[in-house]
Write a protein that holds these residues in place. Sequence first.
Motif, PDB file in Angstrom:
ATOM      1  N   ASP A  89       0.805  -1.148  -0.068  1.00 34.55           N
ATOM      2  CA  ASP A  89      -0.170  -0.003  -0.075  1.00 34.55           C
ATOM      3  C   ASP A  89       0.997   1.218   0.085  1.00 34.55           C
ATOM      4  O   ASP A  89       0.496   2.305  -0.571  1.00 34.55           O
ATOM      5  CB  ASP A  89      -0.908  -0.032   1.022  1.00 34.55           C
ATOM      6  CG  ASP A  89      -2.283   0.425   1.045  1.00 34.55           C
ATOM      7  OD1 ASP A  89      -2.536   0.668  -0.132  1.00 34.55           O
ATOM      8  OD2 ASP A  89      -3.132   0.536   1.850  1.00 34.55           O
ATOM      9  N   GLU A  90       2.000   1.220   0.785  1.00 28.09           N
ATOM     10  CA  GLU A  90       3.029   2.544   0.889  1.00 28.09           C
ATOM     11  C   GLU A  90       3.496   2.724  -0.412  1.00 28.09           C
ATOM     12  O   GLU A  90       3.814   3.759  -0.762  1.00 28.09           O
ATOM     13  CB  GLU A  90       4.047   2.151   2.053  1.00 28.09           C
ATOM     14  CG  GLU A  90       4.822   3.135   2.141  1.00 28.09           C
ATOM     15  CD  GLU A  90       5.987   2.528   3.083  1.00 28.09           C
ATOM     16  OE1 GLU A  90       7.100   2.794   3.031  1.00 28.09           O
ATOM     17  OE2 GLU A  90       5.595   1.917   4.132  1.00 28.09           O
ATOM     18  N   GLN A  92       2.084   2.300  -3.222  1.00 24.14           N
ATOM     19  CA  GLN A  92       0.866   2.830  -3.877  1.00 24.14           C
ATOM     20  C   GLN A  92       0.794   1.743  -5.212  1.00 24.14           C
ATOM     21  O   GLN A  92       0.390   1.992  -6.284  1.00 24.14           O
ATOM     22  CB  GLN A  92       1.156   3.953  -4.662  1.00 24.14           C
ATOM     23  CG  GLN A  92       1.305   5.169  -3.551  1.00 24.14           C
ATOM     24  CD  GLN A  92       1.366   6.730  -3.959  1.00 24.14           C
ATOM     25  OE1 GLN A  92       2.028   6.877  -4.923  1.00 24.14           O
ATOM     26  NE2 GLN A  92       1.020   7.462  -3.320  1.00 24.14           N
ATOM     27  N   PHE A  94      -1.589  -0.803  -5.059  1.00 21.59           N
ATOM     28  CA  PHE A  94      -2.975  -1.359  -5.194  1.00 21.59           C
ATOM     29  C   PHE A  94      -3.767  -0.202  -5.776  1.00 21.59           C
ATOM     30  O   PHE A  94      -3.600   1.005  -5.846  1.00 21.59           O
ATOM     31  CB  PHE A  94      -3.524  -1.704  -3.826  1.00 21.59           C
ATOM     32  CG  PHE A  94      -2.897  -2.973  -3.163  1.00 21.59           C
ATOM     33  CD1 PHE A  94      -2.765  -4.127  -3.863  1.00 21.59           C
ATOM     34  CD2 PHE A  94      -2.548  -2.723  -1.741  1.00 21.59           C
ATOM     35  CE1 PHE A  94      -2.328  -5.230  -3.441  1.00 21.59           C
ATOM     36  CE2 PHE A  94      -1.975  -3.975  -1.233  1.00 21.59           C
ATOM     37  CZ  PHE A  94      -1.914  -4.944  -2.046  1.00 21.59           C
ATOM     38  N   THR A 112      -9.403  -2.772   4.212  1.00 24.23           N
ATOM     39  CA  THR A 112      -9.265  -1.287   3.821  1.00 24.23           C
ATOM     40  C   THR A 112      -9.854  -0.914   2.541  1.00 24.23           C
ATOM     41  O   THR A 112     -10.332  -1.913   1.644  1.00 24.23           O
ATOM     42  CB  THR A 112      -7.711  -0.874   4.046  1.00 24.23           C
ATOM     43  OG1 THR A 112      -7.087  -1.471   2.599  1.00 24.23           O
ATOM     44  CG2 THR A 112      -6.947  -1.711   4.982  1.00 24.23           C
ATOM     45  N   ASP A 114      -8.291  -0.464  -0.165  1.00 27.23           N
ATOM     46  CA  ASP A 114      -7.239  -0.919  -1.277  1.00 27.23           C
ATOM     47  C   ASP A 114      -6.963  -2.556  -1.045  1.00 27.23           C
ATOM     48  O   ASP A 114      -6.815  -3.120  -2.030  1.00 27.23           O
ATOM     49  CB  ASP A 114      -5.788  -0.305  -1.027  1.00 27.23           C
ATOM     50  CG  ASP A 114      -6.222   1.096  -1.507  1.00 27.23           C
ATOM     51  OD1 ASP A 114      -6.785   1.524  -2.338  1.00 27.23           O
ATOM     52  OD2 ASP A 114      -5.265   1.997  -0.849  1.00 27.23           O
ATOM     53  N   TRP A 115      -7.152  -3.002   0.070  1.00 30.54           N
ATOM     54  CA  TRP A 115      -6.996  -4.847   0.014  1.00 30.54           C
ATOM     55  C   TRP A 115      -7.919  -5.302   1.286  1.00 30.54           C
ATOM     56  O   TRP A 115      -8.610  -4.590   1.870  1.00 30.54           O
ATOM     57  CB  TRP A 115      -5.493  -4.771   0.273  1.00 30.54           C
ATOM     58  CG  TRP A 115      -4.987  -4.305   1.751  1.00 30.54           C
ATOM     59  CD1 TRP A 115      -4.157  -3.153   1.631  1.00 30.54           C
ATOM     60  CD2 TRP A 115      -5.043  -4.606   3.011  1.00 30.54           C
ATOM     61  NE1 TRP A 115      -3.764  -2.811   3.035  1.00 30.54           N
ATOM     62  CE2 TRP A 115      -4.152  -3.804   3.777  1.00 30.54           C
ATOM     63  CE3 TRP A 115      -5.503  -5.887   3.692  1.00 30.54           C
ATOM     64  CZ2 TRP A 115      -4.095  -3.856   5.166  1.00 30.54           C
ATOM     65  CZ3 TRP A 115      -5.267  -5.924   5.010  1.00 30.54           C
ATOM     66  CH2 TRP A 115      -4.332  -4.941   5.890  1.00 30.54           C
TER      67      TRP A 115
END
Length: 337
Positions: A89-90, A92, A94, A112, A114-115
């Motif tokens: 995620d960090e 970026q 996803f 979340t 994103d996941w």
Amino acid sequence: MFRLGAIAALFAASANAAFAQQNELNLYSARHYQTDEALYSNFTKQTGIKINRIEAGENELLERIKTEGANSPADVFITVDAARLAKADELQLFTPWKSKALESRIPAHLRTEDWIAFSTRARVIVYNKATVNPADVQTYEDLANPKLKGKVCVRSGSHPYNLSLGAALIEHIGAEKTEAWAKGLVANFARSPKGGDTDQIKSVAAGECGVALANSYYVARMLRSEKPEDKKIAANFGVVWPNQKSTGAHINVSGGGILKHAPHKEAAIKFLEYLASDQAQVYFADGNNEWPVVPNVKVKNPGLEAMGAFKADTIHVGKLAKNQAAVQKIFDRAGWK
């Protein structure tokens, strides 16, 4: 007529190409469990979507996705532990998922934007029945009590399993108390951190140390084993569900998300929805001794059942993710290498 026929053929070819494009899925997986083979083959049987899979370590896969950039063929990245999902995620990598089915089936604290998490495991305390009173190790905080000096075994402080536990402690008791806890834990080490969770369990059973931290699926695997050597080990250790009178046992996850440049986004959504289906959820429990994330899914696993019911921490997985960098610094200062 020729023109109309040519146009019709062109549309047909285009439609077939679009169908073919969505009839496969490129999966980058950092899960290394042979039991997942049936999970993937069942998805293909149900949907007709072929899975092209690349398996490697999470760092290797994340670097590959990053390097491939917009040309990456990867559709979905799956791995274990919120710390590793947070890293993706960090970076970026996803893209936000959209699915009513996932929203309705997966509890809000286990996803979340994103996941999503599709299975869970708990961080439990394993103790030697002959040398440790379980009443003395009822919480994670107890592991820092000086009465356990020379009795604690644990794997590296840089491992995601421990980082995620530390991230949860930061959220519950604050950074200052978490650092004090980490220093107390290090002072109680029976030996320098080494090996995986199974090694910690074996060390407890052998009496090399009195207590250890281990993920529940390693414990369940040992408890359901029919091997004589595993039965002997299992007879020597007990399991404590930590923090049952407060926050509950720390829970971590296996999870995944759709990648930003995924060429088969429709197939990717179908795959994530499949992972949240009753069939797949039962398979996570039966195949790899994990718990389903979907409430009320019925499973029968003798290893999980042997550990009994417990209260789980319901901290949001996103909070585990955001505290990763802070907890690594805390562990480093405490000397938990």
